[in-house]
Design a protein around this motif. Sequence first.
Motif, mmCIF file in Angstrom:
data_model
loop_
_atom_site.group_PDB
_atom_site.id
_atom_site.type_symbol
_atom_site.label_atom_id
_atom_site.label_comp_id
_atom_site.label_asym_id
_atom_site.label_seq_id
_atom_site.Cartn_x
_atom_site.Cartn_y
_atom_site.Cartn_z
ATOM 1 N N MET A 79 -7.412 6.853 -2.625
ATOM 2 C CA MET A 79 -7.442 5.286 -2.471
ATOM 3 C C MET A 79 -5.855 4.940 -1.362
ATOM 4 O O MET A 79 -5.677 4.085 -0.595
ATOM 5 C CB MET A 79 -7.554 4.687 -3.521
ATOM 6 C CG MET A 79 -9.145 5.004 -4.298
ATOM 7 S SD MET A 79 -9.070 3.595 -5.625
ATOM 8 C CE MET A 79 -9.044 2.254 -5.268
ATOM 9 N N THR A 80 -5.303 5.415 -2.546
ATOM 10 C CA THR A 80 -3.616 5.593 -2.155
ATOM 11 C C THR A 80 -3.259 6.056 -0.304
ATOM 12 O O THR A 80 -3.176 5.151 0.635
ATOM 13 C CB THR A 80 -2.871 6.552 -2.908
ATOM 14 O OG1 THR A 80 -2.838 6.086 -3.685
ATOM 15 C CG2 THR A 80 -1.325 6.348 -2.015
ATOM 16 N N ALA B 75 -5.603 5.205 2.110
ATOM 17 C CA ALA B 75 -6.717 4.164 3.087
ATOM 18 C C ALA B 75 -5.287 3.302 3.021
ATOM 19 O O ALA B 75 -5.093 2.671 3.955
ATOM 20 C CB ALA B 75 -7.783 3.739 2.252
ATOM 21 N N TRP B 76 -4.597 2.286 1.999
ATOM 22 C CA TRP B 76 -3.306 1.917 2.014
ATOM 23 C C TRP B 76 -2.615 2.462 2.714
ATOM 24 O O TRP B 76 -2.116 0.889 3.914
ATOM 25 C CB TRP B 76 -3.613 1.282 -0.154
ATOM 26 C CG TRP B 76 -4.330 0.996 -0.485
ATOM 27 C CD1 TRP B 76 -5.384 0.267 -0.269
ATOM 28 C CD2 TRP B 76 -4.444 1.472 -1.472
ATOM 29 N NE1 TRP B 76 -5.890 -0.377 -1.815
ATOM 30 C CE2 TRP B 76 -5.172 0.480 -2.686
ATOM 31 C CE3 TRP B 76 -3.445 1.915 -3.003
ATOM 32 C CZ2 TRP B 76 -5.908 0.283 -4.039
ATOM 33 C CZ3 TRP B 76 -4.143 1.243 -4.095
ATOM 34 C CH2 TRP B 76 -4.901 1.317 -4.666
ATOM 35 N N MET B 77 -2.095 3.020 2.581
ATOM 36 C CA MET B 77 -0.478 3.581 3.691
ATOM 37 C C MET B 77 -1.400 3.569 4.933
ATOM 38 O O MET B 77 -0.305 2.441 5.613
ATOM 39 C CB MET B 77 -0.176 5.142 2.822
ATOM 40 C CG MET B 77 0.357 4.956 0.709
ATOM 41 S SD MET B 77 0.862 6.270 0.905
ATOM 42 C CE MET B 77 2.476 6.583 2.292
ATOM 43 N N ASN C 274 -3.647 1.915 6.218
ATOM 44 C CA ASN C 274 -3.851 0.750 7.581
ATOM 45 C C ASN C 274 -2.947 0.041 7.259
ATOM 46 O O ASN C 274 -3.013 -0.462 8.049
ATOM 47 C CB ASN C 274 -5.570 0.364 6.186
ATOM 48 C CG ASN C 274 -6.125 0.646 6.186
ATOM 49 O OD1 ASN C 274 -6.848 1.192 7.725
ATOM 50 N ND2 ASN C 274 -7.379 1.054 5.051
ATOM 51 N N TRP C 275 -2.110 -0.349 6.029
ATOM 52 C CA TRP C 275 -0.343 -0.598 6.439
ATOM 53 C C TRP C 275 0.179 -0.765 7.081
ATOM 54 O O TRP C 275 0.495 -1.163 8.249
ATOM 55 C CB TRP C 275 0.287 -0.644 4.584
ATOM 56 C CG TRP C 275 0.855 -1.465 4.628
ATOM 57 C CD1 TRP C 275 1.763 -2.962 3.748
ATOM 58 C CD2 TRP C 275 2.846 -0.946 5.193
ATOM 59 N NE1 TRP C 275 2.506 -3.383 4.611
ATOM 60 C CE2 TRP C 275 3.410 -1.990 4.774
ATOM 61 C CE3 TRP C 275 3.106 0.038 5.300
ATOM 62 C CZ2 TRP C 275 5.129 -1.925 5.678
ATOM 63 C CZ3 TRP C 275 4.632 0.120 6.365
ATOM 64 C CH2 TRP C 275 5.030 -0.158 5.995
#
Length: 247
Positions: free
Chosen positions: A81-82, A84-86, A88-89
């Motif tokens: 998940m981390t 994916a967040w990093m 995409n951001w």
Amino acid sequence: MIPLLHGWTTVQRSAKTNLRLGATLCFVAGATNAGGFLAVGQYTSHMTGIVSSLMDDVVLGNFALAAAALASLAAFVAGAMTTAWMVNWALRRKLHSAYGRPLLLEAALLLVFGLFGVAIADLAHVAVPATVLILCYIMGLQNAVITKISHAEIRTTHLTGLLTDLGIELGKLFYVNRLDRKNKVHADRGRLRIQSTLIASFCIGALAGAMGFKHFGYIATVPLALLLVLLVMRPVLDDAKRWIHPH
């Protein structure tokens, strides 16, 4: 060394750079997994086994062990998940280091893993569980990076899928085609080469990790962390230059 690695983790991708990065990350995963087992007595990339042990412990009433397995599973998922967040951001901000940032975090965590080595002997009841969670988090983090980059064509932290694909292609390779058949079975030699490269990289990494931990202890994680830093340094510096000089 740095110019040679330029482009391995940048946003602009090619099949060749994907394979190079995948093989490198397989090496790191193999070394981390093998070294981690010698450190804490548990493999941390094998989520299939962890889920199976979780269910076994629930049935047998070993709820403390089941809770530990569940925490390991959650750490792996949190790592993915981390990433994916990093990613995409960073992609929304058009950063060159979008795919490299999770690997930079992984490098920092590998150093933390090395630092935990001092505490494991004295505070095993706290340090060992924490180390297991960190390693599971790292495995999820890294696997998600190459999965996202290669559009799920490459995995780096476990061999089950790779060995299955290798077996399928080898079955095609050694299949005896009858001369009167129009639709002959042909192996994809390109996929065979990719799968063999990734499997070999993981095995070499596991051997290096086990030997490194056996002979040098937790400091063996430092070269792995430095390797990851080298992979991501160029795009990170490119983003820093653009931030300092926007025009």
